[in-house]
Design a protein around this motif. Sequence first.
Motif, PDB file in Angstrom:
ATOM      1  N   GLU A   1      -0.543 -10.916  57.134  1.00  0.00           N
ATOM      2  CA  GLU A   1       0.202 -12.130  56.867  1.00  0.00           C
ATOM      3  C   GLU A   1      -0.287 -12.609  55.315  1.00  0.00           C
ATOM      4  OE1 GLU A   1      -3.141 -13.197  60.030  1.00  0.00           O
ATOM      5  OE2 GLU A   1      -1.840 -11.485  59.636  1.00  0.00           O
ATOM      6  N   TYR A   2      -1.630 -12.072  55.005  1.00  0.00           N
ATOM      7  CA  TYR A   2      -2.083 -12.530  53.794  1.00  0.00           C
ATOM      8  C   TYR A   2      -1.089 -11.920  52.824  1.00  0.00           C
ATOM      9  CZ  TYR A   2      -5.559 -15.619  55.598  1.00  0.00           C
ATOM     10  OH  TYR A   2      -6.354 -16.518  56.554  1.00  0.00           O
ATOM     11  N   VAL A   3      -0.889 -10.509  52.904  1.00  0.00           N
ATOM     12  CA  VAL A   3      -0.292  -9.604  51.685  1.00  0.00           C
ATOM     13  C   VAL A   3       1.371 -10.201  51.807  1.00  0.00           C
ATOM     14  CG1 VAL A   3       0.689  -7.335  51.563  1.00  0.00           C
ATOM     15  CG2 VAL A   3      -1.702  -7.339  52.678  1.00  0.00           C
ATOM     16  N   ARG A   4       1.906 -10.442  52.991  1.00  0.00           N
ATOM     17  CA  ARG A   4       3.002 -10.936  52.880  1.00  0.00           C
ATOM     18  C   ARG A   4       3.265 -12.311  52.010  1.00  0.00           C
ATOM     19  NH1 ARG A   4       2.956  -9.150  58.390  1.00  0.00           N
ATOM     20  NH2 ARG A   4       2.532 -11.202  58.847  1.00  0.00           N
ATOM     21  N   GLN A   5       2.527 -13.218  52.419  1.00  0.00           N
ATOM     22  CA  GLN A   5       2.281 -14.286  51.681  1.00  0.00           C
ATOM     23  C   GLN A   5       1.884 -14.002  50.105  1.00  0.00           C
ATOM     24  OE1 GLN A   5       2.669 -17.874  52.928  1.00  0.00           O
ATOM     25  NE2 GLN A   5       3.112 -17.759  50.589  1.00  0.00           N
ATOM     26  N   ALA A   6       1.112 -13.275  49.829  1.00  0.00           N
ATOM     27  CA  ALA A   6       0.864 -13.058  48.324  1.00  0.00           C
ATOM     28  C   ALA A   6       2.188 -12.487  47.661  1.00  0.00           C
ATOM     29  CB  ALA A   6      -0.098 -11.977  48.299  1.00  0.00           C
ATOM     30  N   LEU A   7       2.849 -11.523  48.412  1.00  0.00           N
ATOM     31  CA  LEU A   7       4.017 -11.054  47.721  1.00  0.00           C
ATOM     32  C   LEU A   7       5.277 -12.093  47.519  1.00  0.00           C
ATOM     33  CD1 LEU A   7       4.269  -7.808  49.888  1.00  0.00           C
ATOM     34  CD2 LEU A   7       3.689  -7.889  47.140  1.00  0.00           C
ATOM     35  N   ASP A   8       5.191 -13.115  48.451  1.00  0.00           N
ATOM     36  CA  ASP A   8       6.303 -14.098  48.362  1.00  0.00           C
ATOM     37  C   ASP A   8       5.967 -15.090  47.161  1.00  0.00           C
ATOM     38  OD1 ASP A   8       8.441 -15.421  49.154  1.00  0.00           O
ATOM     39  OD2 ASP A   8       7.408 -16.975  50.329  1.00  0.00           O
ATOM     40  N   ASP A   9       4.418 -15.619  47.180  1.00  0.00           N
ATOM     41  CA  ASP A   9       4.155 -16.430  46.202  1.00  0.00           C
ATOM     42  C   ASP A   9       4.345 -15.722  44.790  1.00  0.00           C
ATOM     43  OD1 ASP A   9       3.157 -18.242  47.728  1.00  0.00           O
ATOM     44  OD2 ASP A   9       0.987 -17.626  47.874  1.00  0.00           O
ATOM     45  N   LEU A  10       3.861 -14.633  44.819  1.00  0.00           N
ATOM     46  CA  LEU A  10       4.201 -13.754  43.445  1.00  0.00           C
ATOM     47  C   LEU A  10       5.356 -13.731  43.162  1.00  0.00           C
ATOM     48  CD1 LEU A  10       1.417 -11.025  43.719  1.00  0.00           C
ATOM     49  CD2 LEU A  10       1.146 -12.955  42.393  1.00  0.00           C
ATOM     50  N   ALA A  11       6.265 -13.480  43.609  1.00  0.00           N
ATOM     51  CA  ALA A  11       7.814 -13.484  43.406  1.00  0.00           C
ATOM     52  C   ALA A  11       8.311 -14.680  43.077  1.00  0.00           C
ATOM     53  CB  ALA A  11       8.546 -12.879  44.717  1.00  0.00           C
ATOM     54  N   TRP A  12       7.707 -15.778  43.785  1.00  0.00           N
ATOM     55  CA  TRP A  12       8.075 -17.116  43.670  1.00  0.00           C
ATOM     56  C   TRP A  12       7.770 -17.647  42.024  1.00  0.00           C
ATOM     57  CZ3 TRP A  12       5.005 -21.493  42.918  1.00  0.00           C
ATOM     58  CH2 TRP A  12       5.576 -22.859  42.597  1.00  0.00           C
ATOM     59  N   LEU A  13       6.729 -17.172  41.558  1.00  0.00           N
ATOM     60  CA  LEU A  13       6.201 -17.491  40.445  1.00  0.00           C
ATOM     61  C   LEU A  13       6.908 -16.631  39.085  1.00  0.00           C
ATOM     62  CD1 LEU A  13       2.048 -17.358  41.071  1.00  0.00           C
ATOM     63  CD2 LEU A  13       3.479 -19.280  40.209  1.00  0.00           C
ATOM     64  N   GLY A  14       7.732 -15.732  39.487  1.00  0.00           N
ATOM     65  CA  GLY A  14       8.527 -14.987  38.659  1.00  0.00           C
ATOM     66  C   GLY A  14       7.916 -13.545  38.417  1.00  0.00           C
ATOM     67  N   ILE A  15       6.956 -13.400  38.951  1.00  0.00           N
ATOM     68  CA  ILE A  15       6.442 -12.193  38.676  1.00  0.00           C
ATOM     69  C   ILE A  15       6.900 -10.896  39.310  1.00  0.00           C
ATOM     70  CG2 ILE A  15       4.226 -10.665  39.146  1.00  0.00           C
ATOM     71  CD1 ILE A  15       2.586 -13.332  38.747  1.00  0.00           C
ATOM     72  N   THR A  16       7.202  -9.893  38.559  1.00  0.00           N
ATOM     73  CA  THR A  16       7.800  -8.568  38.946  1.00  0.00           C
ATOM     74  C   THR A  16       6.992  -7.517  38.858  1.00  0.00           C
ATOM     75  OG1 THR A  16       8.891  -8.233  37.120  1.00  0.00           O
ATOM     76  CG2 THR A  16      10.228  -9.406  38.615  1.00  0.00           C
ATOM     77  N   TRP A  17       6.721  -6.519  39.627  1.00  0.00           N
ATOM     78  CA  TRP A  17       5.914  -5.331  39.610  1.00  0.00           C
ATOM     79  C   TRP A  17       6.804  -3.897  39.504  1.00  0.00           C
ATOM     80  CZ3 TRP A  17       5.742  -9.159  42.784  1.00  0.00           C
ATOM     81  CH2 TRP A  17       5.985  -8.993  44.212  1.00  0.00           C
ATOM     82  N   ASP A  18       6.466  -3.078  38.827  1.00  0.00           N
ATOM     83  CA  ASP A  18       6.915  -1.993  38.314  1.00  0.00           C
ATOM     84  C   ASP A  18       6.716  -0.409  39.272  1.00  0.00           C
ATOM     85  OD1 ASP A  18       8.121  -3.082  36.042  1.00  0.00           O
ATOM     86  OD2 ASP A  18       6.176  -2.880  35.293  1.00  0.00           O
ATOM     87  N   ALA A  19       6.252  -0.770  40.495  1.00  0.00           N
ATOM     88  CA  ALA A  19       6.100   0.234  41.601  1.00  0.00           C
ATOM     89  C   ALA A  19       5.674  -0.452  42.675  1.00  0.00           C
ATOM     90  CB  ALA A  19       5.150   1.152  41.058  1.00  0.00           C
ATOM     91  N   PRO A  20       5.846   0.270  43.920  1.00  0.00           N
ATOM     92  CA  PRO A  20       5.615  -0.168  45.183  1.00  0.00           C
ATOM     93  C   PRO A  20       3.869  -0.726  45.213  1.00  0.00           C
ATOM     94  CG  PRO A  20       6.898   1.428  45.704  1.00  0.00           C
ATOM     95  CD  PRO A  20       6.670   1.440  44.232  1.00  0.00           C
ATOM     96  N   PRO A  21       3.639  -1.542  45.748  1.00  0.00           N
ATOM     97  CA  PRO A  21       2.186  -2.103  45.672  1.00  0.00           C
ATOM     98  C   PRO A  21       1.387  -1.191  46.265  1.00  0.00           C
ATOM     99  CG  PRO A  21       3.387  -3.914  46.524  1.00  0.00           C
ATOM    100  CD  PRO A  21       4.503  -2.672  46.311  1.00  0.00           C
ATOM    101  N   LEU A  22       0.074  -0.800  45.904  1.00  0.00           N
ATOM    102  CA  LEU A  22      -0.752   0.240  46.549  1.00  0.00           C
ATOM    103  C   LEU A  22      -1.598  -0.517  47.347  1.00  0.00           C
ATOM    104  CD1 LEU A  22      -2.848   2.961  44.662  1.00  0.00           C
ATOM    105  CD2 LEU A  22      -3.850   1.424  46.158  1.00  0.00           C
ATOM    106  N   MET A  23      -2.049  -0.039  48.568  1.00  0.00           N
ATOM    107  CA  MET A  23      -2.748  -0.312  49.660  1.00  0.00           C
ATOM    108  C   MET A  23      -3.942   0.351  49.773  1.00  0.00           C
ATOM    109  SD  MET A  23      -0.866  -2.983  50.483  1.00  0.00           S
ATOM    110  CE  MET A  23      -1.774  -3.808  51.912  1.00  0.00           C
ATOM    111  N   GLN A  24      -5.070  -0.117  49.476  1.00  0.00           N
ATOM    112  CA  GLN A  24      -6.168   0.675  49.370  1.00  0.00           C
ATOM    113  C   GLN A  24      -6.680   1.393  50.706  1.00  0.00           C
ATOM    114  OE1 GLN A  24      -9.411  -1.526  47.569  1.00  0.00           O
ATOM    115  NE2 GLN A  24      -8.998  -0.591  45.687  1.00  0.00           N
ATOM    116  N   SER A  25      -6.124   0.548  51.993  1.00  0.00           N
ATOM    117  CA  SER A  25      -6.759   1.008  53.224  1.00  0.00           C
ATOM    118  C   SER A  25      -5.689   2.420  53.467  1.00  0.00           C
ATOM    119  CB  SER A  25      -6.019   0.017  54.311  1.00  0.00           C
ATOM    120  OG  SER A  25      -4.787  -0.323  54.103  1.00  0.00           O
ATOM    121  N   ALA A  26      -4.636   2.530  52.849  1.00  0.00           N
ATOM    122  CA  ALA A  26      -3.917   3.901  53.230  1.00  0.00           C
ATOM    123  C   ALA A  26      -4.622   5.131  52.443  1.00  0.00           C
ATOM    124  CB  ALA A  26      -2.468   3.788  52.731  1.00  0.00           C
TER     125      ALA A  26
END
Length: 278
Positions: free
Chosen positions: A52-77
């Motif tokens: 849920e914190y991952v989902r919230q972070a993605l939502d907050d960052l997009a709201w701030l106008g931040i875009t990223w140039d590749a899918p997020p890397l999850m260290q746990s994977a």
Amino acid sequence: MSFCTRFAPSPTGPLHLGHAYSALVAHDMARAQGGSFLLRFEDTDLERSKPEYVRQALDDLAWLGITWDAPPLMQSAHLGIYNQSVEGLTSRGLTYPCRCSRKDIAAALAAPQEGAPHAVYPQTCKTRSMVERGAGDAVRLHMDRALNQASAGLGFIEDGPLHCGVHPIDPAALLDEIGDIVIGRKDIQTAAYFLASAIDDMRQNITHVVRGVDLFEFTQVQILLLDLLGHTPPRYHHHDLIRDDDGKRLAKRDDARAISVYRKDGASPDDIRLMIGL
């Protein structure tokens, strides 16, 4: 090599104004340079990291106008990659298992023969061999041996406004002020921050690490680890921190300053930029 940076929060709580500042500084730098901005979630703390914190972070960052140039890397994977690095350092005699709890360490540091308490690990387990490692043991870097195997003239370039310049690593500081850091958590399947973060900066081809000045002193630890693993380090940009009214660094426990709270109260992304001095 084109400019590439990242924002790498741990999803153990909501993002706050300090996160907004770091993410926006890195994002603005990448866009100004015509480079890339990547996102990474440092979720190797499997107990405290929450989807849920991952989902919230993605939502907050997009709201701030931040875009990223590749899918997020999850260290746990990618835990196997970090564990291979631990094994590589172990094969060179640079690690030892540690069974000490925080309580054990605090007691050892407070003992009269240890002098004044400080944050450096008291080396209680340093004579142990990795063949003795149990499921409840962490893995520590044998700093003395690591420095002996490091390349000559090791250091890093800092582009940030607070410590701009070339910074050689300081062996005395690494031994006396930082000590034998944990590079493998007590859970055998998880890696510790310093190692996993440094490895992923290489895996994501990061050219500039943008982060808070609270991590400046520990940069030389990651430079040492990267050198031992055969990598050339990126450049660094350590920025100042967003603090509360008492001058304390914001932490995830400061939910009142969470980006999501400001959003619910009607703040705009421009309002957030003004709050943090951007």
